[in-house]
Design an enzyme around this catalytic site. Structure first.
Site, PDB file in Angstrom:
ATOM      1  N   GLY A  61       2.228  -0.674   4.666  1.00  0.00           N
ATOM      2  CA  GLY A  61       2.528   0.397   4.024  1.00  0.00           C
ATOM      3  C   GLY A  61       4.289   0.784   3.952  1.00  0.00           C
ATOM      4  N   GLY A  62       4.719   1.624   5.003  1.00  0.00           N
ATOM      5  CA  GLY A  62       5.797   2.360   4.917  1.00  0.00           C
ATOM      6  C   GLY A  62       7.044   0.983   4.432  1.00  0.00           C
ATOM      7  N   GLY A  85       1.955   2.768  10.417  1.00  0.00           N
ATOM      8  CA  GLY A  85       2.888   3.540  10.521  1.00  0.00           C
ATOM      9  C   GLY A  85       3.630   4.116  11.948  1.00  0.00           C
ATOM     10  CB  SER A 118       4.884  -0.912  12.575  1.00  0.00           C
ATOM     11  OG  SER A 118       4.746   0.202  12.306  1.00  0.00           O
ATOM     12  CD  GLU A 146      -3.727  -1.624   7.599  1.00  0.00           C
ATOM     13  OE1 GLU A 146      -2.299  -2.538   6.852  1.00  0.00           O
ATOM     14  OE2 GLU A 146      -4.939  -0.987   7.172  1.00  0.00           O
ATOM     15  CG  HIS A 150      -5.453   2.526   4.915  1.00  0.00           C
ATOM     16  ND1 HIS A 150      -5.542   2.955   5.495  1.00  0.00           N
ATOM     17  CD2 HIS A 150      -5.238   1.425   4.527  1.00  0.00           C
ATOM     18  CE1 HIS A 150      -4.558   2.950   5.994  1.00  0.00           C
ATOM     19  NE2 HIS A 150      -3.976   1.597   5.432  1.00  0.00           N
ATOM     20  CG  ASN A 195      -1.980   1.365   1.253  1.00  0.00           C
ATOM     21  OD1 ASN A 195      -1.846   2.038   0.781  1.00  0.00           O
ATOM     22  ND2 ASN A 195      -2.754   1.296   2.540  1.00  0.00           N
ATOM     23  CD1 TRP A 196       4.038   0.812  -3.097  1.00  0.00           C
ATOM     24  CD2 TRP A 196       3.626   1.703  -5.161  1.00  0.00           C
ATOM     25  NE1 TRP A 196       4.792   0.763  -3.891  1.00  0.00           N
ATOM     26  CE2 TRP A 196       4.350   0.714  -5.202  1.00  0.00           C
ATOM     27  CE3 TRP A 196       2.680   2.045  -6.188  1.00  0.00           C
ATOM     28  CZ2 TRP A 196       5.050   0.200  -6.234  1.00  0.00           C
ATOM     29  CZ3 TRP A 196       3.507   1.752  -7.618  1.00  0.00           C
ATOM     30  CH2 TRP A 196       4.287   1.082  -7.397  1.00  0.00           C
ATOM     31  CE  LYS A 197      -0.387   3.604   4.433  1.00  0.00           C
ATOM     32  NZ  LYS A 197       0.042   3.555   6.120  1.00  0.00           N
ATOM     33  CD  GLU A 228      -2.982   5.772   6.354  1.00  0.00           C
ATOM     34  OE1 GLU A 228      -2.770   5.805   5.374  1.00  0.00           O
ATOM     35  OE2 GLU A 228      -2.352   5.330   7.227  1.00  0.00           O
TER      36      GLU A 228
HETATM   37  P1  PGA Z   1       2.330   0.803   7.603  1.00  0.00           P
HETATM   38  O1  PGA Z   1       1.043   1.161   6.897  1.00  0.00           O
HETATM   39  O2  PGA Z   1       3.334  -0.708   7.195  1.00  0.00           O
HETATM   40  O3  PGA Z   1       3.630   1.861   7.364  1.00  0.00           O
HETATM   41  O4  PGA Z   1       1.659   0.494   8.699  1.00  0.00           O
HETATM   42  C1  PGA Z   1       0.023  -0.321   7.024  1.00  0.00           C
HETATM   43  C2  PGA Z   1      -1.184   0.114   6.246  1.00  0.00           C
HETATM   44  O5  PGA Z   1      -1.159   1.735   6.347  1.00  0.00           O
HETATM   45  O6  PGA Z   1      -1.830  -0.549   5.373  1.00  0.00           O
END
Ligand code: PGA
Length: 247
Positions: A230-231, A169, A209, A163, A91, A4-6, A93
């Site tokens: 994500g990250g 994050g 994470s 999640e 998600h 997930n590149w966001k 976010e």
């Molecule tokens: P993260 O994000 O790996 O940066 O914690 C995961 C996500 O929100 O899908």
């Protein structure tokens, strides 16, 4: 295993990522299904780079309606037309940054399904909800609402991503026992709603994470089937490390 590149990467970086990951997975195939969720403007390029590969592409969000006067939004039909096979729905976010509740997330799940996109349904409790002992009741509410929005789940492709909001994050990953306990709860609940046979093979990913370092101990949990990353997904080497660590 899903990237997930966001709201990250530019087109040239995205293309370089696709070439690196594709080349490596063609040289040494993975057992895992591998997905990538780029920002909207990059989807056609990424879909083109990955055509004919084992990687599948998805949108990070979609509007519940099929078309119309919704400035700034993207429909399921547009995602499918741009080369997506998946759509992230709910998600955290979006739930917390954009005030999306279960009802709207449900309509997005239905829209994805209507356009032949497999929904990746994201659920998770906040830190306050975990401290209050409300984790399972929050997850149960989110899962019941999501499943009721799917329509007839027979023969339909979808997945859940657990999640915990406090782990996204933050560098604070759920302990493997905590993650497994929650995934076990989800598998049982999904068994009640979908039948034990379907629930047994339904992918339930962990997100929050996830790294190449912590994924082997998490994937050891019998109900943890993969990762939404994500990250650590932005760097092809780190993401490949998670794919290899999950196989
Ligand atoms: P993260 O994000 O790996 O940066 O914690 C995961 C996500 O929100 O899908």
């Amino acid at each position: 295993v899903a990237a997930n590149w966001k709201m990250n990467l530019l087109r040239a970086e995205a293309s370089a990522w696709c070439r690196a990951v594709r080349r490596e997975l063609e040289a040494v195939p993975a057992r895992s299904t591998v997905l990538v969720f780029p920002s909207f403007p990059m989807i056609p390029d990424v879909a083109g780079e990955l055509r004919g590969s084992v990687l599948e592409v998805g949108g990070q969000d979609l509007h519940p309606e099929d078309k119309g006067a919704f400035t700034g939004d993207v429909s399921g039909a547009q995602l499918a037309d741009a080369g997506c096979a998946w759509a992230l729905c709910g998600h955290s976010e979006r739930r917390h940054g954009h005030g999306e509740g279960d009802e709207l997330v449900g309509r997005k799940i239905a829209a994805a399904a209507r356009h032949g996109l497999a929904p990746m349904i994201c659920i998770g409790e906040t830190r306050a909800e975990r401290h209050e002992g409300a984790t399972f009741s929050v997850l149960e509410r989110q899962v019941r609402s999501a499943v009721s929005s799917l329509g007839d789940p027979e023969g339909r492709r979808f997945a859940f991503a657990y999640e915990p909001v406090w782990a996204i994050g933050t560098g604070e990953t759920a302990a493997p026992e905590t993650a497994q306990e929650t995934h076990g709860f989800l598998r049982e609940l999904l068994g009640e709603l979908l039948g034990a046979e379907r629930a047994a093979v339904l992918p339930i990913l962990y997100g929050g994470s996830a790294t190449a370092e912590n994924c082997p101990s998490l994937i050891a949990g019998p109900d943890i089937d993969g990762f939404l990353v994500g990250g650590a997904s932005l760097d092809p080497g780190k993401f490949l490390g998670i794919i290899r660590g999950s196989d």
